[in-house]
Write a protein that holds these residues in place. Structure first.
Motif, mmCIF file in Angstrom:
data_model
loop_
_atom_site.group_PDB
_atom_site.id
_atom_site.type_symbol
_atom_site.label_atom_id
_atom_site.label_comp_id
_atom_site.label_asym_id
_atom_site.label_seq_id
_atom_site.Cartn_x
_atom_site.Cartn_y
_atom_site.Cartn_z
ATOM 1 N N VAL A 249 -23.785 39.980 57.164
ATOM 2 C CA VAL A 249 -23.377 39.473 56.016
ATOM 3 C C VAL A 249 -24.422 38.515 55.846
ATOM 4 O O VAL A 249 -24.805 37.713 57.148
ATOM 5 N N MET A 250 -24.928 38.117 54.954
ATOM 6 C CA MET A 250 -26.259 37.333 54.439
ATOM 7 C C MET A 250 -25.728 36.131 53.853
ATOM 8 O O MET A 250 -26.470 35.224 53.489
ATOM 9 N N ASP A 251 -24.459 35.927 53.084
ATOM 10 C CA ASP A 251 -23.981 34.890 52.260
ATOM 11 C C ASP A 251 -23.509 33.979 53.294
ATOM 12 O O ASP A 251 -22.867 34.340 54.271
ATOM 13 N N ARG A 252 -23.637 32.678 52.899
ATOM 14 C CA ARG A 252 -23.065 31.683 53.738
ATOM 15 C C ARG A 252 -21.618 30.912 53.302
ATOM 16 O O ARG A 252 -20.937 30.322 54.013
ATOM 17 N N THR A 253 -21.214 31.436 52.117
ATOM 18 C CA THR A 253 -20.211 30.747 51.451
ATOM 19 C C THR A 253 -18.840 30.887 51.793
ATOM 20 O O THR A 253 -18.490 31.799 52.885
ATOM 21 N N ALA A 254 -17.826 30.178 51.311
ATOM 22 C CA ALA A 254 -16.313 30.267 51.739
ATOM 23 C C ALA A 254 -16.030 31.809 51.406
ATOM 24 O O ALA A 254 -15.219 32.440 51.913
ATOM 25 N N LEU A 255 -16.485 32.173 50.108
ATOM 26 C CA LEU A 255 -16.101 33.600 49.755
ATOM 27 C C LEU A 255 -16.800 34.660 50.718
ATOM 28 O O LEU A 255 -15.885 35.705 51.064
ATOM 29 N N ALA A 256 -17.833 34.427 51.198
ATOM 30 C CA ALA A 256 -18.445 35.472 52.250
ATOM 31 C C ALA A 256 -17.337 35.181 53.423
ATOM 32 O O ALA A 256 -17.413 36.488 54.425
ATOM 33 N N ALA A 257 -17.101 33.989 53.816
ATOM 34 C CA ALA A 257 -16.030 33.915 54.996
ATOM 35 C C ALA A 257 -14.759 34.762 54.749
ATOM 36 O O ALA A 257 -14.509 35.512 55.826
ATOM 37 N N CYS A 258 -14.293 35.109 53.651
ATOM 38 C CA CYS A 258 -13.232 35.772 53.427
ATOM 39 C C CYS A 258 -13.539 37.418 53.669
ATOM 40 O O CYS A 258 -12.789 38.147 54.252
ATOM 41 N N ALA A 259 -14.823 37.743 53.193
ATOM 42 C CA ALA A 259 -15.491 39.234 53.577
ATOM 43 C C ALA A 259 -15.450 39.416 55.043
ATOM 44 O O ALA A 259 -15.351 40.591 55.413
ATOM 45 N N VAL A 260 -15.852 38.242 55.539
ATOM 46 C CA VAL A 260 -16.201 38.409 57.218
ATOM 47 C C VAL A 260 -14.823 38.764 57.795
ATOM 48 O O VAL A 260 -14.530 39.394 58.728
ATOM 49 N N LYS A 261 -13.884 37.770 57.493
ATOM 50 C CA LYS A 261 -12.401 38.117 57.952
ATOM 51 C C LYS A 261 -11.908 39.446 57.818
ATOM 52 O O LYS A 261 -11.420 40.042 58.701
ATOM 53 N N LYS A 262 -12.153 39.827 56.667
ATOM 54 C CA LYS A 262 -11.683 41.400 56.260
ATOM 55 C C LYS A 262 -12.517 42.187 57.151
ATOM 56 O O LYS A 262 -11.860 43.148 57.696
ATOM 57 N N ALA A 263 -13.578 42.073 57.145
ATOM 58 C CA ALA A 263 -14.434 43.217 57.890
ATOM 59 C C ALA A 263 -13.887 43.205 59.438
ATOM 60 O O ALA A 263 -13.677 44.293 59.869
ATOM 61 N N LYS A 264 -13.954 42.164 59.828
ATOM 62 C CA LYS A 264 -13.002 41.860 61.431
ATOM 63 C C LYS A 264 -11.983 42.776 61.313
ATOM 64 O O LYS A 264 -11.528 43.199 62.399
ATOM 65 N N GLU A 265 -10.880 42.435 60.307
ATOM 66 C CA GLU A 265 -9.746 43.096 60.367
ATOM 67 C C GLU A 265 -9.935 44.587 60.263
ATOM 68 O O GLU A 265 -9.080 45.281 60.912
ATOM 69 N N MET A 266 -10.980 44.998 59.649
ATOM 70 C CA MET A 266 -10.873 46.493 59.677
ATOM 71 C C MET A 266 -11.609 47.089 60.729
ATOM 72 O O MET A 266 -11.958 48.373 60.757
ATOM 73 N N GLY A 267 -11.845 46.048 61.785
ATOM 74 C CA GLY A 267 -12.529 46.768 63.109
ATOM 75 C C GLY A 267 -13.836 46.663 63.010
ATOM 76 O O GLY A 267 -14.487 46.935 64.220
#
Length: 437
Positions: free
Chosen positions: A12-30
């Motif tokens: 993930v290349m984005d730094r933002t709070a929105l990107a943090a949501c994507a990081v959390k979701k990706a981790k939930e997906m394994g």
């Protein structure tokens, strides 16, 4: 349902709070998630929730390719920042990884408003009239302009740099100011749309099939001088959509497909006038309002999960958008933006209570204690963007007002910084207007 993703690594290349949501979701997906950008961890919400955080300038293509090799990266997710998209396309091409667009496609749909307008005209998609003008201010060009007009940087985003001009002197003054600040020196001058109906339309593209995933109307707060300021609500309303689908959608889908876009999210922003939608901006990326928070809750489908899956597999197979997608949400839904008055944030209260409300699906925080709020009409004023959902118009208005009353943001002198405290009657009036009642 994420069996094919387990063990894969996402960059993930984005730094933002929105990107943090994507990081959390990706981790939930394994997935294992590596976040790389030049911001320090304390200034990058996405790094704070990543498995691995790397300080690097993403424009350094060789360095990014080394990270991909060293960390066995299976795919890249760029997020919500338009300026990152060309680097994303180049990195994916050189690393032979899936990408939601080419450099040319990102240039047209996300980074150059002039090219987007030209594409609209070519495909019969309505767009506000554009006026020819450059820094030389030729008299022949100026004499053809009908006021008011809007000037804005062709490479701008988030409402930054947009100015209304009532006459020639204002146009020249504002154009010069934008030209001085613009990196590309590419300024758009177009007819100012008097309509208050600003509309956003989002498509999910799955293997070339374009599905209308969400539509919403924008409502603004007032600034300290009583003028329209930053966004207050995005109401996910079907208003104008039936007419659009009947008379205009065919041309828009044709434009997307003719551009060669096969996978991803694409957004169109415009105004309604006399029953027609005039688009002036677009984005080949996820939308900042995260419509998929509602679509996952109500329709059981998430375009964010599809994008993450595509990044590491080159496929979108978790959901069938043709069968599951539905832009007409079964409940009243909105993004409630809380913009602030100018000043420095010294204290924030009430957020824990807000986050436990059953009507609140998500709350993304953009500003923190110590941050200074500028005088602007852009999203730079916003501290929270809250996904809110309720059963009826009246309950919806009550819930939004309760949130407004509960949130407390104070400046250094102890003054409440919330730009507009919600009142029930005005809130209900906006809700009724959004749903055409």
């Amino acid at each position: 349902m994420y069996e094919n993703l387990k063990g894969k690594t996402l960059l993930v290349m984005d730094r933002t709070a929105l990107a943090a949501c994507a990081v959390k979701k990706a981790k939930e997906m394994g997935l294992r998630v590596v976040v790389a950008n030049f911001y320090k961890k304390e200034d990058s919400p996405s790094k704070q929730v990543a498995d691995v955080a790397i300080d690097v300038d993403i424009s350094n293509i060789d360095a990014m390719l080394k990270i991909i090799k060293d960390y066995n990266i299976d795919g890249v997710f760029v997020g919500w920042t338009d300026s990152h998209l060309p680097f994303y396309a180049e990195i994916c091409k050189k690393a032979n990884l899936p990408c939601c667009g080419t450099i040319e496609q990102f240039d047209i749909f996300s980074n150059d408003k002039n090219k987007f307008k030209e594409l609209c005209l070519k495909n019969g998609v309505l767009t506000p009239n554009k006026y020819k003008i450059d820094i030389n201010f030729n008299r022949e060009d100026l004499d053809k302009i009908k006021y008011p007009v809007m000037v804005k940087p062709a490479d701008g985003s988030g409402g930054r740099g947009i100015l209304r001009c009532e006459n020639e002197s204002q146009l020249i003054e504002h154009y010069k100011a934008l030209y001085k600040e613009s990196k590309t020196k590419n300024i758009v001058c177009e007819r100012y749309m008097e309509s208050e109906n600003e509309i956003f339309i989002h498509y999910t593209v799955q293997d070339g099939f374009c599905s209308l995933s969400a539509s919403f109307l924008k409502y603004k707060t007032k600034n300290e001088e009583g003028k329209a300021a930053s966004c207050l609500f995005h109401f996910f309303s079907p208003k104008f959509i039936d007419t659009y689908k009947k008379n205009q959608e065919k041309q828009v889908i044709k434009m997307i497909q003719n551009s060669g876009i096969k996978f991803g999210n694409i957004m169109f922003q415009g105004f309604e006038e006399d029953g027609k939608l005039y688009f002036h901006e677009s984005g080949l990326r996820p939308g900042g309002e995260q419509f998929y928070v509602f679509s996952k809750e109500l329709n059981g489908i998430s375009s964010l999960e599809l994008l993450i899956e595509f990044a590491v597999t080159g496929k979108m197979s978790l959901y069938d958008v043709k069968k599951q997608d539905n832009n007409i949400f079964s409940k009243y839904c909105c993004n409630y933006y809380i913009p602030l008055k100018t000043g420095k944030i010294s204290k924030i209260e009430g957020i824990d209570e807000i986050n436990t409300m059953p009507q609140v699906l998500q709350n993304v925080q953009f500003k923190f204690i110590g941050d200074v709020i500028p005088s602007t009409s852009s999203l730079d004023r916003v501290i929270f963007r809250i996904h809110v959902m309720d059963e009826t118009k009246e309950k919806f208005a009550e819930t939004l007002c309760k949130i407004s009353d509960t949130v407390k943001v104070f400046d250094e002198d102890g003054n409440d910084m919330q730009l507009e405290k919600l009142e029930f009657d005005r809130t209900l009036e906006m809700i009724k207007d959004a749903w055409d009642c």
